[in-house]
Structure formats: C-alpha cells, structure tokens
Design a protein around this motif. Sequence first.
Motif, mmCIF file in Angstrom:
data_model
loop_
_atom_site.group_PDB
_atom_site.id
_atom_site.type_symbol
_atom_site.label_atom_id
_atom_site.label_comp_id
_atom_site.label_asym_id
_atom_site.label_seq_id
_atom_site.Cartn_x
_atom_site.Cartn_y
_atom_site.Cartn_z
ATOM 1 N N LEU A 66 0.809 -1.219 0.000
ATOM 2 C CA LEU A 66 0.000 0.000 0.000
ATOM 3 C C LEU A 66 0.843 1.269 0.000
ATOM 4 O O LEU A 66 0.372 2.325 -0.438
ATOM 5 C CB LEU A 66 -0.948 -0.002 1.205
ATOM 6 N N PHE A 67 2.068 1.202 0.470
ATOM 7 C CA PHE A 67 2.958 2.356 0.370
ATOM 8 C C PHE A 67 3.117 2.782 -1.082
ATOM 9 O O PHE A 67 3.107 3.973 -1.405
ATOM 10 C CB PHE A 67 4.327 2.023 0.974
ATOM 11 N N HIS A 68 3.251 1.802 -1.977
ATOM 12 C CA HIS A 68 3.413 2.111 -3.402
ATOM 13 C C HIS A 68 2.128 2.665 -4.004
ATOM 14 O O HIS A 68 2.165 3.458 -4.939
ATOM 15 C CB HIS A 68 3.862 0.862 -4.157
ATOM 16 N N GLY A 73 2.216 5.702 -7.154
ATOM 17 C CA GLY A 73 1.242 5.641 -8.238
ATOM 18 C C GLY A 73 0.884 4.242 -8.684
ATOM 19 O O GLY A 73 0.347 4.051 -9.785
ATOM 20 N N ALA A 74 1.161 3.227 -7.853
ATOM 21 C CA ALA A 74 0.793 1.860 -8.212
ATOM 22 C C ALA A 74 -0.723 1.701 -8.220
ATOM 23 O O ALA A 74 -1.433 2.373 -7.480
ATOM 24 C CB ALA A 74 1.417 0.869 -7.222
ATOM 25 N N THR A 75 -1.220 0.813 -9.063
ATOM 26 C CA THR A 75 -2.653 0.537 -9.112
ATOM 27 C C THR A 75 -2.995 -0.569 -8.120
ATOM 28 O O THR A 75 -2.113 -1.291 -7.626
ATOM 29 C CB THR A 75 -3.081 0.086 -10.511
ATOM 30 N N LEU A 76 -4.286 -0.720 -7.848
ATOM 31 C CA LEU A 76 -4.724 -1.769 -6.931
ATOM 32 C C LEU A 76 -4.324 -3.143 -7.447
ATOM 33 O O LEU A 76 -3.856 -3.998 -6.682
ATOM 34 C CB LEU A 76 -6.239 -1.700 -6.742
ATOM 35 N N ALA A 92 0.561 -4.356 3.376
ATOM 36 C CA ALA A 92 0.993 -3.020 3.789
ATOM 37 C C ALA A 92 2.494 -3.068 4.051
ATOM 38 O O ALA A 92 3.140 -4.106 3.917
ATOM 39 C CB ALA A 92 0.228 -2.574 5.033
ATOM 40 N N SER A 93 3.055 -1.931 4.420
ATOM 41 C CA SER A 93 4.492 -1.849 4.665
ATOM 42 C C SER A 93 4.776 -1.959 6.153
ATOM 43 O O SER A 93 3.890 -1.764 6.985
ATOM 44 C CB SER A 93 5.030 -0.524 4.123
ATOM 45 N N SER A 94 6.005 -2.258 6.479
ATOM 46 C CA SER A 94 6.413 -2.341 7.878
ATOM 47 C C SER A 94 7.570 -1.381 8.116
ATOM 48 O O SER A 94 8.492 -1.294 7.299
ATOM 49 C CB SER A 94 6.827 -3.777 8.227
ATOM 50 N N GLN A 106 -5.384 10.443 1.569
ATOM 51 C CA GLN A 106 -4.993 9.047 1.411
ATOM 52 C C GLN A 106 -6.158 8.103 1.694
ATOM 53 O O GLN A 106 -6.308 7.074 1.039
ATOM 54 C CB GLN A 106 -3.816 8.732 2.332
ATOM 55 N N LYS A 107 -7.001 8.468 2.674
ATOM 56 C CA LYS A 107 -8.198 7.672 2.934
ATOM 57 C C LYS A 107 -9.105 7.653 1.707
ATOM 58 O O LYS A 107 -9.659 6.612 1.336
ATOM 59 C CB LYS A 107 -8.952 8.237 4.138
#
Length: 275
Positions: A66-68, A73-76, A92-94, A106-107
């Motif tokens: 999800l960071f990307h 600009g990454a897509t789902l 998600a990222s850690s 962002q939400k």
Amino acid sequence: MELPMHAELPLVFSVTSGKGGVGKTNLSVNLACCLAAAGKRVVLLDADLGLANVDVVLGLTPQRNLFHLFHDGATLDEVLCPTPYGFDILPASSGMSEMLSLSTGQKLELLEALDALEDRVDYLVVDTGAGINDNVLYFNLAAQQRLVVLTPEPTSLTDAYALIKVLKLNHGVEHFKVLVNMATDERGAKEMFTRLYKACDHFLSGVSLDLAGFVPRDPIVRKAVVSQRPFCSVALDSPACRAVRQVAATVQTWDVPAALDGNIKFFWKKLLFRS
C-alpha cells in the motif's frame, strides 16, 4: 492481478482488537483461508499499515504494497498479491512511519481504489492494528461488520472494552461480533464473552454483542506460524482449524448492510465527511 467479476456486493468486515498479541492477524489469515476453501472470492487487507505482517505469516514477499499505492502511483491490481491458499492479500508496509496515520486524501485514495473490488470479491477481510489509534478506528468505521478478538486475560478484556467504548461513544457504533481466541474450553470462552457483555450492558447503553465463536489453544497454531503457513491449510482436523471453519461458516450468515450509494464505499463517505 486481475480478479474475476462477481455479481453480488461483498461483505467487508474487520478483525480487530484492543490489545496486541491476541492472534488477530493469524485469525484473519485463517478465516480468509477457510472462506476461500468454501468457494468464496476473498481479499485480505493488511490494515496495520506501519507494522504489517500478513505477508510474514504467509511466508510471502510481495513486490508492492500500500505504500506504493499512496506514494508511487501503483494501481490496486499491481498491489494485490495472490496466495497459494485461494485468496489474495493487499499487503501493507512495515517500519514506514509515514503510514502510521493516513491523511484524509490518502483515505479517499484508498476508498476509490477498493471500490474497484465491488464486483470482484465476496469478502474483504480487514486486519486492523491493535488499540484505538486513528487508523484502527478508521478501518473499523469503514467496515460493515466488526469482529473483536480477545483472549482469556484481564488486560485483553479491558482493552476490548476500551475499543468498543470509543467506537460507541465517539462514533455511534453499536453492533459488534466477538471471538475469544486461545480459549481453554467452550465454558471459559463463554465466561469471557459474558464478562465483556455485562460491562458493555452496564456502561454502554445500546451496544449489542454477538459471540461469533471461540478458538481453543492448540499447539498446531504455533507450529504453523513458525512454518509461515495457515494452520487451516496444514491441519484440517485440528481443534483450532475446526473452530475457525465454524467461525467462517458463521461469517457467511452475516447480513451485508445496504450500501449508501450502491457500491463498496458504503459508510466510508460518511467517515470522510467527519474528518
């Protein structure tokens, strides 16, 4: 990856807790595994955005997370990661401090991205962080059903009550499902649920709790975690797997609340307008 289209609206439910260490992520993974084994289209969203570990529990190394989505600009579909167990994860990222609190923008971005799943899944399982921080409350408010996990420990009971209290008094949430994890037996699980029920009934008028089930202590759970595989994929007849399978069957009886605008956004818009 591309998910197949599906005609019905999905059910979005959170798996959440007031206290860490109650096995919430492991339960999320195994619930997703059981729902997928029942022929359901399932996506598991790792909503513990700064301390994510769904991918670790599954022994996966996603190329994007999800960071990307928020920053590159990454897509789902680029973030969606398939698992060998019939469901997909949104990892998600850690260790990313900028992910610890989502901005309103962002939400909205995540809302719009997840809206693309409307016709493509039956269940979106949201594994929240623990506690009552902004992200935990946000994802619980975004869900249509909330599964609160606790264990037979006084601190777990106190923290579960605190989470329910904040969601009730600050946001008007009144309906919760409850799962007792690491229970000694059914009687002990029901006693823990009764204690939580009585506290809510006495101090939080209007709150309703339903016992979704319990999962007993089982040595197979620890072994599966170490091997980074869902215990419901390696020990189908174990007490823990049988219990989670029963909870998954219960989940399939839950109502899908009517969406506000006919799609997966459901209550998310109401939440954003409050921000």
